[in-house]
Design an enzyme around this catalytic site. Structure first.
Site, PDB file in Angstrom:
ATOM      1  N   SER A  21       0.885  -1.174   0.200  1.00  0.00           N
ATOM      2  CA  SER A  21      -0.021   0.024   0.173  1.00  0.00           C
ATOM      3  C   SER A  21       0.877   1.290   0.066  1.00  0.00           C
ATOM      4  O   SER A  21       0.330   2.328   0.279  1.00  0.00           O
ATOM      5  CB  SER A  21      -1.108  -0.069   1.283  1.00  0.00           C
ATOM      6  OG  SER A  21      -0.170  -0.071   2.327  1.00  0.00           O
ATOM      7  N   LYS A  63      -5.864   2.978   9.213  1.00  0.00           N
ATOM      8  CA  LYS A  63      -5.301   3.981   8.397  1.00  0.00           C
ATOM      9  C   LYS A  63      -6.086   5.458   8.663  1.00  0.00           C
ATOM     10  O   LYS A  63      -5.051   6.463   8.897  1.00  0.00           O
ATOM     11  CB  LYS A  63      -4.981   3.665   6.876  1.00  0.00           C
ATOM     12  CG  LYS A  63      -4.116   2.399   6.598  1.00  0.00           C
ATOM     13  CD  LYS A  63      -3.909   2.043   5.260  1.00  0.00           C
ATOM     14  CE  LYS A  63      -3.170   0.780   4.993  1.00  0.00           C
ATOM     15  NZ  LYS A  63      -3.150   0.421   3.540  1.00  0.00           N
TER      16      LYS A  63
END
Length: 770
Positions: free
Chosen positions: A676, A719
């Protein structure tokens, strides 16, 4: 008083001592001892024998030798293969004066004792002899072996002086005591020493014989009981009342009253008939007895009634846990379906989330809400397939698998069974435990689950299985496919505050003996702990910190007799020490080659600041910060994409051949990996190459392809929580995660702008400062 000195060869003994009058032998293999024996044979056969004090010493010094020894006459020397055997007769006592350096063999000057043979008056000697004979009689009564040995020397027991030497040589006593007899020169001294030895040895022998008699009596008793039991067995067999028959009858009665299918009962009756035919001494008898007892304890058709009151179940779940709405909703759905269908298959739920988020404890609450028995099976580290399927009865110590044991302990066929840490099972040469779990967790198969020990189909279809896992990636795909996955994500700061106020504080007050009114903790104090003393997805460390405050409060109440303690933000720092964690806040100014990324870890989300430097060089590409293989590939993909679109950004074609690119992610000691960070590293590299600044209030997450497409990611809630904690205003996420973003609570996204990107052009349009 000593006579004149006399020189003669010397042999040093280790662990033995000889008294005058004894004819005995000893072996020598040391060169000096052999030479001393040869010298003595050439000088008339007399040799001086002295004992060393420490028998472990291999090369004793003169200080390690007793001073008094024995002058002996060598009768015979026999040479053997690896040693020399010497037969001697002890003559008289003597004292070692000093050694003489004579080369190979030991020699010394010896002093003879003039008063060794000095007698007492006849009456005194007779009294001494009789008292010793009486004491010896008491000793030999306790030790017949010594009495038999002394009968060979009856002539020597009639005189006091010979009595002392004969008995001293015959008694099985340590060499130190014999040395004490050797050092007793006069008759009076030898009498005193011998009397003391006989009394001590008699006392020791009596105690030893008493102990042996008690042990023998106990053994005889056990043997007698064994014989009587065997006789009773024979009598019962003759009367037709064998134990096996009575036990078989009890088993048969238990089967008749067992609530089970007819096929199960018939199988058990067959096993009981086999048990009845076996001898009670046969090894298989005890194995079959254990098997029958286990089978009769299983809840074949015994079940508990589910609570169908949805409001009660909802109240229990809300009381025990704050948040976890998806889990609660799924349980209530199950209850509604169960009520409407009057049964139906039980779901198999897998709760996946970071440690400390309440996965294990919610299973206990679900069991309480449903009114079901609760069984917890920990699968962490289980690597033997027999732990799941059980052992076959042919093995020694065979037992059912954990699933069947769980049913047995629950006592009903429809408990709630928690399979804890299902992602931490492993495999080895004993089988694949994950494959064994496939039958357990497959609703099409588990109605006829086959345990190797039970060896009959067991219905698991009514068991409500709830599994827990930290990482879904480590669960084998076929096993994961059989479960309904519910993600238990990280808690927000507000959720942690509510959990602490509604559950943790009161729990720790009770655990530490505090009354509710004795301790008050303000919301600001709890927020201080959450923000600066814990960094986790769950609330486990938060509970530890609250427990520490409760312990300190308990001590203050006990020592200072305080009535009420109030803990606010300032008290937290005083009692817990300096702040351990500080928020990784956003940068103050826009920068070149510096981009903030978002990452998921096993304990929640975090931010990563990626730095890129461009230096004149030879086109080398360097990655530091303990990056994993996936992140390295993402970085290489990003630079390839940048090179492919470099003309559009005004980058000279020779730039990449004449400059080195260095990518670094701080905290180099911490390993980092994941799919990511592609767009983050590409943006940082492009910023460093073009000299364009990146906004300091922007964070991003997403993977990049060679053509610049942005791929979706996981762990979005964690996140975004990390971005909110760092004070980030704008977050760039993949376009394909739009549906995930819509499910995030407004509590997390309030005040944060979420921008969606399908390609690198979309990312750069938001991230680059104007």
């Amino acid at each position: 008083m000593n006579e004149l000195l006399q020189e003669m060869p010397v042999v040093v003994f280790r662990g033995i001592c000889i008294l005058p009058g004894a004819v005995t032998h000893f072996d020598v293999n040391h060169p000096k001892a052999i030479q001393a024996v040869k010298t003595a044979m050439g000088e008339g056969g007399q040799i001086f024998l002295v004992t060393q004090k420490d028998m472990q010493a291999k090369n004793p010094t003169e200080e390690n030798l007793y001073r008094v020894g024995l002058v002996a006459e060598i009768r015979q020397v026999i040479k053997q293969k690896d040693k020399t055997r010497v037969i001697v007769m002890g003559k008289r006592r003597a004292e070692l004066a000093y050694f003489i350096n004579s080369g190979a063999g030991l020699r010394a000057q010896i002093l003879f004792f003039s008063n060794e043979n000095q007698h007492e008056p006849p009456v005194v000697e007779e009294a001494m002899l009789r008292s010793l004979q009486e004491e010896l009689f008491d000793y030999t009564n306790e030790n017949p072996r010594v009495r038999n040995e002394l009968q060979k020397h009856q002539d020597g027991l009639a005189q006091l002086d010979t009595f002392l030497d004969v008995v001293g040589n015959t008694l099985p006593i340590p060499y130190q005591k014999k040395q004490a007899l050797l050092e007793a020169i006069t008759l009076r001294q030898r009498y005193d020493e011998m009397m003391l030895i006989l009394q001590q040895e008699t006392c020791v022998t009596q105690i030893k014989n008493d102990l042996q008699a008690k042990v023998k009596a106990r053994i005889d008793k056990n043997q007698r009981e064994y014989v009587l039991r065997e006789q009773m067995k024979v009598i019962r067999e003759e009367l037709g009342e064998d134990d096996a028959d009575s036990d078989a009858e009890l088993f048969m009665q238990a089967v008749e009253s067992l609530d089970a299918q007819e096929s199960v009962k018939e199988r058990l009756k067959k096993e009981i008939r086999r048990f009845k035919a076996l001898s009670s001494n046969a090894a298989e008898s005890s194995v079959l007895r254990t098997y029958l007892e286990t089978m009769l304890e299983l809840p074949w058709n015994r079940r508990s009634e589910d609570c169908t009151d949805l409001s009660h179940a909802k109240q229990v779940l809300d009381d025990d846990h704050y948040g976890l709405e998806k889990v609660k909703e799924r349980v209530l759905e199950f209850l509604a379906v169960r009520h409407l269908t009057k049964g139906g298959e039980s779901p198999i739920i897998c709760l996946v989330g970071p440690p400390g988020t309440g996965k294990t404890s919610i299973a206990r609450s679900v069991a309480r809400a449903l009114g079901r028995e609760y069984v917890r099976i920990c699968l962490g580290g289980v690597r033997d397939e027999a732990e799941i399927r059980g052992h076959r009865r042919t093995y020694v110590g065979a037992m059912p698998g954990r699933i069947i044991q769980g049913l047995k302990n629950a006592g009903v066929k429809n408990p709630l069974m928690l399979l804890d840490e299902i992602d931490k099972m492993s495999s080895d040469y004993k089988g694949d435990t994950a494959s064994a779990m496939l039958e357990v967790l497959d609703s099409e198969q588990n109605s006829h689950f086959n345990d190797h020990y039970v060896d009959m189909p067991v219905d698991l279809s009514e068991v409500l299985f709830i599994a827990t896992a930290n990482d879904m990636q480590t669960i084998p795909k076929p096993l994961l496919d059989r479960m309904e996955v519910i993600e238990v994500s990280s808690y927000t700061a507000n959720e942690k505050l509510h959990i602490a106020k509604e559950h943790l504080i009161e729990k720790q007050k009770r655990a530490n003996g505090l009354l509710p009114e004795q301790l008050t903790m303000t919301d600001e104090a709890v927020e201080q702990i959450i923000e600066h003393y814990t960094r986790e997805a769950g609330v486990r460390n938060l509970e530890r910190q609250i427990a520490q405050l409760c312990r300190k409060a308990a001590r203050e109440i006990y020592e200072e007799n305080s009535k009420n303690i109030l803990i606010d933000r300032a008290d937290v720092v005083t009692w817990l020490g300096k702040e351990r964690f500080h928020s990784d806040a956003k940068n103050d100014e826009d920068g070149i080659g510096i981009v903030r990324g978002l990452a998921w870890t096993s304990v929640g989300g975090t931010t990563l600041q990626i730095e890129v430097n461009i230096m004149p060089g030879k086109g080398e590409f360097q990655l530091t910060g303990q990056l994993g293989d996936v992140m390295k590939e993402s970085a290489r993909t990003g630079i390839s994409y940048i090179r492919s679109v470099s003309p559009g950004f005004g980058i000279d074609s020779s730039f990449f051949a004449e400059h080195d690119i260095h990518i670094h992610i701080p905290e180099g000691a911490v390993p980092k990996d994941g799919p990511s960070a592609g767009i983050t590293m590409a943006t940082a590299m492009l910023s460093a190459i073009t000299g364009r600044k990146v906004r300091a209030d922007v964070a991003m997450t997403g993977e990049i392809t060679l053509r610049g497409r942005v791929l979706p990611i996981g762990g979005l809630k964690e996140k975004l929580l990390a971005a909110k904690t760092a004070g980030i205003d704008t977050v760039i996420i993949p376009e394909k995660n739009r549906s995930d973003a819509e499910e995030i609570d407004a509590e997390i996204t309030d005040g944060m702008e979420i921008r969606f990107a399908g390609s690198m052009e979309d990312v750069l349009a938001v991230a680059m400062a104007s």
